[in-house]
Design a protein around this motif. Structure first.
Motif, PDB file in Angstrom:
ATOM      1  N   UNK A  26      18.896  75.360  54.430  1.00  0.00           N
ATOM      2  CA  UNK A  26      20.416  75.536  54.144  1.00  0.00           C
ATOM      3  C   UNK A  26      20.673  73.686  54.072  1.00  0.00           C
ATOM      4  N   UNK A  27      20.371  73.287  52.905  1.00  0.00           N
ATOM      5  CA  UNK A  27      20.868  72.079  52.968  1.00  0.00           C
ATOM      6  C   UNK A  27      19.441  70.565  52.932  1.00  0.00           C
ATOM      7  N   UNK A  28      18.865  71.631  53.339  1.00  0.00           N
ATOM      8  CA  UNK A  28      17.488  71.065  53.123  1.00  0.00           C
ATOM      9  C   UNK A  28      16.646  71.322  51.846  1.00  0.00           C
ATOM     10  N   UNK A  29      15.986  70.000  51.727  1.00  0.00           N
ATOM     11  CA  UNK A  29      14.665  69.598  50.845  1.00  0.00           C
ATOM     12  C   UNK A  29      14.122  69.247  51.009  1.00  0.00           C
ATOM     13  N   UNK A  30      12.663  69.804  51.406  1.00  0.00           N
ATOM     14  CA  UNK A  30      11.308  70.076  52.148  1.00  0.00           C
ATOM     15  C   UNK A  30      10.031  69.725  50.953  1.00  0.00           C
ATOM     16  N   UNK A  31       9.448  68.094  51.279  1.00  0.00           N
ATOM     17  CA  UNK A  31       8.536  68.125  50.138  1.00  0.00           C
ATOM     18  C   UNK A  31       7.009  68.681  50.959  1.00  0.00           C
TER      19      UNK A  31
END
Length: 241
Positions: A26-31
């Motif tokens: 949660x709170x992470x944006x994984x490319x």
């Protein structure tokens, strides 16, 4: 919130995804980066329960996509590659249809549709027929349907595909903002999006992870500080022998 464990997919003798494991909190944006054919879309289709894995599993907010798919899918907002639309519907009509499928009714449904239209900058075309929309607006309509039920997890397959530079900037900013409270996995082959929207990035090639880190960590590993050069270094080109 997303836990991928030893996920593999075989199509006959072809190994599309090879024992992948990663997490998105949660709170992470994984490319999710990689050349064409690296296994990005196949991985996303397995994580969302669209296709079954050959082996391995993925959990969404603790629910297994193979053992308890209904519970896992309620937590997911999914924008597939080349997402289908009903051309004879208006944008509002399509989103209301999708909201009803998600179980939203009455005032809750109308408020969810209005919020998705505003969030995805669709106000000016809300009452247009989908077949009259540009590619960029069609893509944003597909993104809006993924947000209707305010999911905890977003899985977005090339969310800026077909958008002009202004629209790409808006969507990247939106992804960053949504990523403050959700777990987001999104695929792209546009390296500048790593720095623009991601807190972390994974590069895959031929179904395997070949690099993993924050944008700063990947840049530190890159020849001459160039993500493009790192990408070329760790992935296989179409012309390689």
């Amino acid at each position: 919130m997303i836990e991928v464990a030893k996920l593999s997919k075989h199509f006959g003798s072809k190994v599309a995804v090879d024992n992948l494991s990663f997490t998105v909190a949660k709170g992470e944006v994984l490319g999710f980066l990689g050349p064409n054919g690296a296994g990005k879309s196949t991985t996303m289709r397995m994580v969302t329960g669209f296709i079954p894995p050959t082996s391995g599993d993925a959990k969404i907010c603790g629910s297994s996509i193979t053992e308890n798919p209904a519970a896992a899918k309620t937590k997911i907002g999914y924008l597939p590659e080349s997402a289908p639309l009903y051309n004879d519907m208006t944008v509002v009509g399509f989103l209301k249809f999708c909201a009803a499928i998600r179980g939203l009714v009455g005032v809750e449904k109308n408020e969810a549709v209005e919020k998705a239209i505003e969030t995805c900058f669709l106000t000016t075309v809300a009452h247009q027929s989908i077949d009259t929309l540009s590619k960029g607006y069609r893509h944003r309509t597909c993104l809006a349907q993924a947000l209707l039920h305010d999911p905890e997890v977003l899985i977005l397959d090339e969310p800026t595909d077909g958008l002009d530079p202004n629209q790409k900037f808006e969507i990247r900013q939106l992804i960053k903002r949504l990523g403050e409270t959700k777990a987001i996995l999104f695929s792209t082959h546009i390296l500048e999006e790593v720095e623009a929207a991601c807190t972390r990035a994974v590069i895959v090639d031929r179904g395997k992870i070949v690099a993993d880190g924050t944008p700063a960590e990947l840049i530190a590993k890159a020849p001459n500080g160039s993500l493009t050069e790192l990408f070329r270094k760790v992935t296989t080109t179409d012309t390689a022998a």
